[in-house]
Scaffold this motif. Sequence first.
Motif, PDB file in Angstrom:
ATOM      1  N   GLY A 421       0.828  -1.214   0.000  1.00  0.00           N
ATOM      2  CA  GLY A 421       0.000   0.000   0.000  1.00  0.00           C
ATOM      3  C   GLY A 421       0.853   1.250   0.000  1.00  0.00           C
ATOM      4  O   GLY A 421       2.037   1.210   0.357  1.00  0.00           O
ATOM      5  N   GLY A 425      -4.541   5.937  -1.008  1.00  0.00           N
ATOM      6  CA  GLY A 425      -5.866   5.565  -1.531  1.00  0.00           C
ATOM      7  C   GLY A 425      -7.012   6.334  -0.898  1.00  0.00           C
ATOM      8  O   GLY A 425      -7.816   6.955  -1.601  1.00  0.00           O
ATOM      9  N   SER A 450     -15.009  -3.655   8.904  1.00  0.00           N
ATOM     10  CA  SER A 450     -15.250  -2.220   8.691  1.00  0.00           C
ATOM     11  C   SER A 450     -16.306  -2.025   7.620  1.00  0.00           C
ATOM     12  O   SER A 450     -16.452  -2.860   6.712  1.00  0.00           O
ATOM     13  CB  SER A 450     -13.991  -1.510   8.210  1.00  0.00           C
ATOM     14  OG  SER A 450     -12.858  -2.013   8.861  1.00  0.00           O
TER      15      SER A 450
HETATM   16  P1  ADP Z   1      -3.164   1.922   1.703  1.00  0.00           P
HETATM   17  O1  ADP Z   1      -4.268   0.934   1.641  1.00  0.00           O
HETATM   18  O2  ADP Z   1      -2.418   2.063   0.447  1.00  0.00           O
HETATM   19  O3  ADP Z   1      -2.278   1.695   2.887  1.00  0.00           O
HETATM   20  P2  ADP Z   1      -5.253   3.851   2.193  1.00  0.00           P
HETATM   21  O4  ADP Z   1      -5.203   5.313   2.164  1.00  0.00           O
HETATM   22  O5  ADP Z   1      -6.197   3.180   1.273  1.00  0.00           O
HETATM   23  O6  ADP Z   1      -3.782   3.372   1.969  1.00  0.00           O
HETATM   24  O7  ADP Z   1      -5.604   3.404   3.663  1.00  0.00           O
HETATM   25  C1  ADP Z   1      -4.943   4.004   4.754  1.00  0.00           C
HETATM   26  C2  ADP Z   1      -4.913   3.073   5.940  1.00  0.00           C
HETATM   27  O8  ADP Z   1      -6.220   2.885   6.450  1.00  0.00           O
HETATM   28  C3  ADP Z   1      -4.454   1.665   5.616  1.00  0.00           C
HETATM   29  O9  ADP Z   1      -3.054   1.579   5.633  1.00  0.00           O
HETATM   30  C4  ADP Z   1      -5.094   0.868   6.711  1.00  0.00           C
HETATM   31  O10 ADP Z   1      -4.318   0.948   7.890  1.00  0.00           O
HETATM   32  C5  ADP Z   1      -6.411   1.587   6.949  1.00  0.00           C
HETATM   33  N1  ADP Z   1      -7.542   0.951   6.219  1.00  0.00           N
HETATM   34  C6  ADP Z   1      -8.081   1.363   5.058  1.00  0.00           C
HETATM   35  N2  ADP Z   1      -9.120   0.568   4.690  1.00  0.00           N
HETATM   36  C7  ADP Z   1      -9.229  -0.368   5.643  1.00  0.00           C
HETATM   37  C8  ADP Z   1     -10.113  -1.469   5.858  1.00  0.00           C
HETATM   38  N3  ADP Z   1     -11.082  -1.806   5.008  1.00  0.00           N
HETATM   39  N4  ADP Z   1      -9.938  -2.230   6.965  1.00  0.00           N
HETATM   40  C9  ADP Z   1      -8.954  -1.926   7.848  1.00  0.00           C
HETATM   41  N5  ADP Z   1      -8.094  -0.884   7.720  1.00  0.00           N
HETATM   42  C10 ADP Z   1      -8.226  -0.120   6.627  1.00  0.00           C
END
Ligand code: ADP
Length: 461
Positions: A421, A425, A450
């Motif tokens: 990641g 995002g 979530s």
């Molecule tokens: P990435 O997925 O590339 O790390 P994002 O901006 O999409 O970056 O998400 C940031 C952070 O939020 C993730 O690193 C994770 O810790 C948390 N996160 C996002 N979506 C979820 C999810 N569906 N379940 C658990 N944690 C999540």
Amino acid sequence: MKSLYVKLAITTIAIMIASSLISFMFSNFYYQQKLKPDNDDKNTNIALDMASYVESEEDLNLERYLEHMAAVGYQIFLTDQDGNETYYGNPFRDQSLPGETIELVLSGEVYHGIKQFPQETFVTGFFANELTNTIGVPFEHNQIQYALFIRPDIKLLFNEMHILFAWILVLTIVLSIILVLINTKFLVNPLSKLTAATNELSEGNFSIKLEIERDDEIGKLAKGFKHMAEQLDKLDQTKNEFISNVSHDIQSPLSNIKGYSNLLKKNTLNQEDKDLYISIINNEINRLSNLTKQLLLLASLDKQDDLLKKTTYSLSDQLKDVIFNHQWSISEKGIMASYSLPDTQINGDRTLLYNVWENLLTNAIKYNKENGNLDISILENEHDIDIRFKDSGIGFSEEVQEQMFDRFYREDSSRTKEVEGTGLGLSIVASIVDLHGGQIQIDSEKHVGSTFTIILPKNTN
Ligand code: ADP
């Protein structure tokens, strides 16, 4: 260049002087028009009274009587038909009086010198200690014709008042000047502080201590300034963090690529190792390409100058497309997916919204458990459309929730680290949803799962 302090002090004092002069001119005008005739009348009556008293008392000692009147508060000039002149009381500053005036009074006329006294702008006739500024009346005593000229002895009657008024005037002027200087300083001081703060800000020092506690316009300006400095400070920190994050995220795949490509040069490698290294290099290249794509997207969202290219299209079909494109990773992780995607039309930027669903879906897969659940649904309401991504993954705490939309934020946990990641995002999701006037609702429980719900208004204009 004169400072604001000097300018304000000078203008206020100039205004005070000008208004004093103007009010003096107006009161003098009022004296000339209204008070002077009244004063003349009053003194004419007194003079006529004196004359008739002298005429009625044949045995009166004229000299003693006039000396007595002078002591009471009059300046007196007496002349008889033979030109014998006598003054009683305080002397006149100017003793000139035309001969014909005396003749006129001796012949029986009353002389209204107070009323006829010439008008002068800056000299109030009331105070002019001149023989012409008197009332002249005729009388006869012991068969001699007299002309009596009198005026109230201002000095005798009002001397204390004069001193009192002089003191009031001097004190008012001095105190006003001192207070004007203090008040101007009080007004200008915060502006000088603000100027110093602006200079500091322009030199790049954003942590400014501005001690201005006021509720007026200057206070509001100072508050606004402090807020601006704080925002600039935050922006500066974010920029620095952003640069260091980007550099790190580009640097690490680059060094991996370099390392593995060096290893590939070795002749001793078997085909299996070669394939592994090539696939690692490929992954790193994909990571880099993904990162640059996301960075470019974020930059274009920040600029907000290319307006949304909105069209009306089928949201359900788009979501099905996204799911189809990621079906392999859903199956790979053994995730049980369920969908409720009734035919729904949406008005929005198709490409940008695709990004939103893709980010939410990949997160729901990435952070899900092996053989977990995934539910994607559309709910159309009267005013908005809700798109819900529910997973049974690792979940996150409220603390993580507060930061997860920040750029490059990734939860600092071993489970998150296992997953690929960039931390960009969700910040992209937030920007796009915001551009569409929508909202994001989050519900999560650690180790349970979530739910991300995107609420997009139907009327997006
Ligand atoms: P990435 O997925 O590339 O790390 P994002 O901006 O999409 O970056 O998400 C940031 C952070 O939020 C993730 O690193 C994770 O810790 C948390 N996160 C996002 N979506 C979820 C999810 N569906 N379940 C658990 N944690 C999540």
